[in-house]
Design a protein around this motif. Structure first.
Motif, PDB file in Angstrom:
ATOM      1  N   ASP A  21       0.829  -1.209   0.000  1.00  0.00           N
ATOM      2  CA  ASP A  21       0.000   0.000   0.000  1.00  0.00           C
ATOM      3  C   ASP A  21       0.868   1.266   0.000  1.00  0.00           C
ATOM      4  OD1 ASP A  21      -2.329  -1.471  -0.076  1.00  0.00           O
ATOM      5  OD2 ASP A  21      -2.741  -1.307   2.073  1.00  0.00           O
ATOM      6  N   VAL A  22       1.993   1.220   0.698  1.00  0.00           N
ATOM      7  CA  VAL A  22       2.935   2.342   0.659  1.00  0.00           C
ATOM      8  C   VAL A  22       3.424   2.547  -0.776  1.00  0.00           C
ATOM      9  CG1 VAL A  22       5.261   3.095   1.352  1.00  0.00           C
ATOM     10  CG2 VAL A  22       3.700   2.138   3.059  1.00  0.00           C
ATOM     11  N   ALA A  23       3.782   1.439  -1.432  1.00  0.00           N
ATOM     12  CA  ALA A  23       4.271   1.509  -2.813  1.00  0.00           C
ATOM     13  C   ALA A  23       3.213   2.061  -3.752  1.00  0.00           C
ATOM     14  CB  ALA A  23       4.722   0.127  -3.278  1.00  0.00           C
ATOM     15  N   LEU A  24       1.995   1.590  -3.609  1.00  0.00           N
ATOM     16  CA  LEU A  24       0.938   2.023  -4.522  1.00  0.00           C
ATOM     17  C   LEU A  24       0.529   3.471  -4.282  1.00  0.00           C
ATOM     18  CD1 LEU A  24      -1.235  -1.224  -4.680  1.00  0.00           C
ATOM     19  CD2 LEU A  24       0.414  -0.366  -6.356  1.00  0.00           C
ATOM     20  N   GLU A  25       0.654   3.937  -3.041  1.00  0.00           N
ATOM     21  CA  GLU A  25       0.395   5.361  -2.767  1.00  0.00           C
ATOM     22  C   GLU A  25       1.428   6.222  -3.488  1.00  0.00           C
ATOM     23  OE1 GLU A  25      -0.059   8.497   0.967  1.00  0.00           O
ATOM     24  OE2 GLU A  25       0.132   6.349   1.359  1.00  0.00           O
ATOM     25  N   GLU A  26       2.697   5.795  -3.453  1.00  0.00           N
ATOM     26  CA  GLU A  26       3.744   6.513  -4.181  1.00  0.00           C
ATOM     27  C   GLU A  26       3.479   6.471  -5.683  1.00  0.00           C
ATOM     28  OE1 GLU A  26       6.668   8.182  -3.006  1.00  0.00           O
ATOM     29  OE2 GLU A  26       5.500   8.072  -1.154  1.00  0.00           O
ATOM     30  N   ALA A  27       3.078   5.301  -6.177  1.00  0.00           N
ATOM     31  CA  ALA A  27       2.817   5.146  -7.610  1.00  0.00           C
ATOM     32  C   ALA A  27       1.619   5.983  -8.043  1.00  0.00           C
ATOM     33  CB  ALA A  27       2.585   3.673  -7.940  1.00  0.00           C
ATOM     34  N   GLN A  28       0.626   6.083  -7.176  1.00  0.00           N
ATOM     35  CA  GLN A  28      -0.556   6.880  -7.492  1.00  0.00           C
ATOM     36  C   GLN A  28      -0.181   8.348  -7.661  1.00  0.00           C
ATOM     37  OE1 GLN A  28      -3.737   5.574  -7.975  1.00  0.00           O
ATOM     38  NE2 GLN A  28      -4.269   7.621  -8.696  1.00  0.00           N
ATOM     39  N   ASN A  29       0.767   8.811  -6.884  1.00  0.00           N
ATOM     40  CA  ASN A  29       1.219  10.196  -6.991  1.00  0.00           C
ATOM     41  C   ASN A  29       1.901  10.474  -8.328  1.00  0.00           C
ATOM     42  OD1 ASN A  29       0.298  10.782  -4.402  1.00  0.00           O
ATOM     43  ND2 ASN A  29       2.260  10.284  -3.447  1.00  0.00           N
ATOM     44  N   ALA A  30       2.410   9.389  -8.964  1.00  0.00           N
ATOM     45  CA  ALA A  30       3.134   9.547 -10.218  1.00  0.00           C
ATOM     46  C   ALA A  30       2.325   9.089 -11.426  1.00  0.00           C
ATOM     47  CB  ALA A  30       4.448   8.771 -10.159  1.00  0.00           C
ATOM     48  N   GLY A  31       1.062   8.732 -11.207  1.00  0.00           N
ATOM     49  CA  GLY A  31       0.272   8.261 -12.342  1.00  0.00           C
ATOM     50  C   GLY A  31      -1.012   7.600 -11.906  1.00  0.00           C
ATOM     51  N   ASN A  32      -1.051   6.280 -12.046  1.00  0.00           N
ATOM     52  CA  ASN A  32      -2.258   5.531 -11.740  1.00  0.00           C
ATOM     53  C   ASN A  32      -1.848   4.211 -11.104  1.00  0.00           C
ATOM     54  OD1 ASN A  32      -4.260   3.269 -12.719  1.00  0.00           O
ATOM     55  ND2 ASN A  32      -5.441   5.159 -12.630  1.00  0.00           N
ATOM     56  N   ALA A  33      -2.532   3.801 -10.046  1.00  0.00           N
ATOM     57  CA  ALA A  33      -2.149   2.574  -9.353  1.00  0.00           C
ATOM     58  C   ALA A  33      -3.380   1.818  -8.869  1.00  0.00           C
ATOM     59  CB  ALA A  33      -1.245   2.900  -8.172  1.00  0.00           C
ATOM     60  N   SER A  34      -3.304   0.497  -8.903  1.00  0.00           N
ATOM     61  CA  SER A  34      -4.384  -0.349  -8.410  1.00  0.00           C
ATOM     62  C   SER A  34      -3.797  -1.628  -7.829  1.00  0.00           C
ATOM     63  CB  SER A  34      -5.377  -0.679  -9.533  1.00  0.00           C
ATOM     64  OG  SER A  34      -4.729  -1.362 -10.587  1.00  0.00           O
ATOM     65  N   LYS A  35      -4.601  -2.316  -7.032  1.00  0.00           N
ATOM     66  CA  LYS A  35      -4.124  -3.504  -6.318  1.00  0.00           C
ATOM     67  C   LYS A  35      -4.970  -4.721  -6.660  1.00  0.00           C
ATOM     68  CE  LYS A  35      -4.679  -3.570  -1.793  1.00  0.00           C
ATOM     69  NZ  LYS A  35      -4.440  -3.301  -0.359  1.00  0.00           N
TER      70      LYS A  35
END
Length: 202
Positions: A21-35
């Motif tokens: 979830d930490v990783a995906l929060e960072e990825a969301q800030n740089a584009g789009n992220a889902s789990k």
């Protein structure tokens, strides 16, 4: 960068999921992220039928079909697993095996950015990382360094600032690899063993 995280943990809200979830929060800030949470999916093991070989479509109809679609659309894929007996969990291995279909007719994951998060209780992170690294190489993906941590009690990974910060840095590294627009040479669009057989007949 469109990022998906594939979680191979059986424990809801466990240490591996916390880091993912930490990783995906960072990825969301740089584009789009889902789990994608594998414990919530119905995924049969690969039966080795080779029915996927002509078209790259697995003949088994289960929740893996939606995961194939997500992988095909993603620019970056983060696998996350606790370490069980020096390796990934059975959930992660079953899903990983089923991605074999994506090797046909050409390597469908080629050029995607790979990321990896592992959490062990005492030891085994390097052992568990090895098959993932071979997977990234075989699929002609570009992999970031992997993030890892050690935690036993549920939630304990939150106090491991090294693991948390490493996870964030890994995502930034993945973003840099994506921005580099790396490409495999077009003539190497399948694993070497298949390429050699097609070109040289052996």
């Amino acid at each position: 960068m469109k990022t998906i995280g594939i979680l191979g943990s059986t424990r809801k809200g466990g240490n591996t999921e916390i880091l993912l979830d930490v990783a995906l929060e960072e990825a969301q800030n740089a584009g789009n992220a889902s789990k994608i949470v594998l414990r919530e999916k119905v995924i049969a093991p690969c039966d080795g039928c080779m029915g996927c070989a002509p078209s790259g479509e697995c003949v088994i109809q289960d929740d893996m079909q939606e995961i194939y679609a997500a992988i095909r659309k993603a620019d970056a894929i983060i696998w996350a697993s606790p370490v069980y007996y020096w390796s990934m969990t059975g959930l992660a291995k079953t899903a990983l095996d089923r991605t074999f279909a994506l090797n046909f007719p050409k390597l469908q994951q080629a050029g995607k950015i790979g990321g990896l998060i592992l959490v062990a209780g005492i030891r085994g992170c390097v052992n568990a990382a090895n098959p993932f690294h071979m997977y990234f190489i075989y699929n002609h993906m570009f992999a970031a360094e992997f993030a890892w941590g050690y935690a036993g009690e549920k939630g304990a990974i939150k106090s491991d600032t090294s693991a948390v910060n490493m996870t964030k840095a890994m995502v930034h590294q993945m973003g840099a690899l994506f921005q580099a627009n790396l490409k495999y040479p077009a003539e190497f669009d399948m694993p070497l063993h298949r390429l050699a057989r097609e070109r040289y007949g052996a």
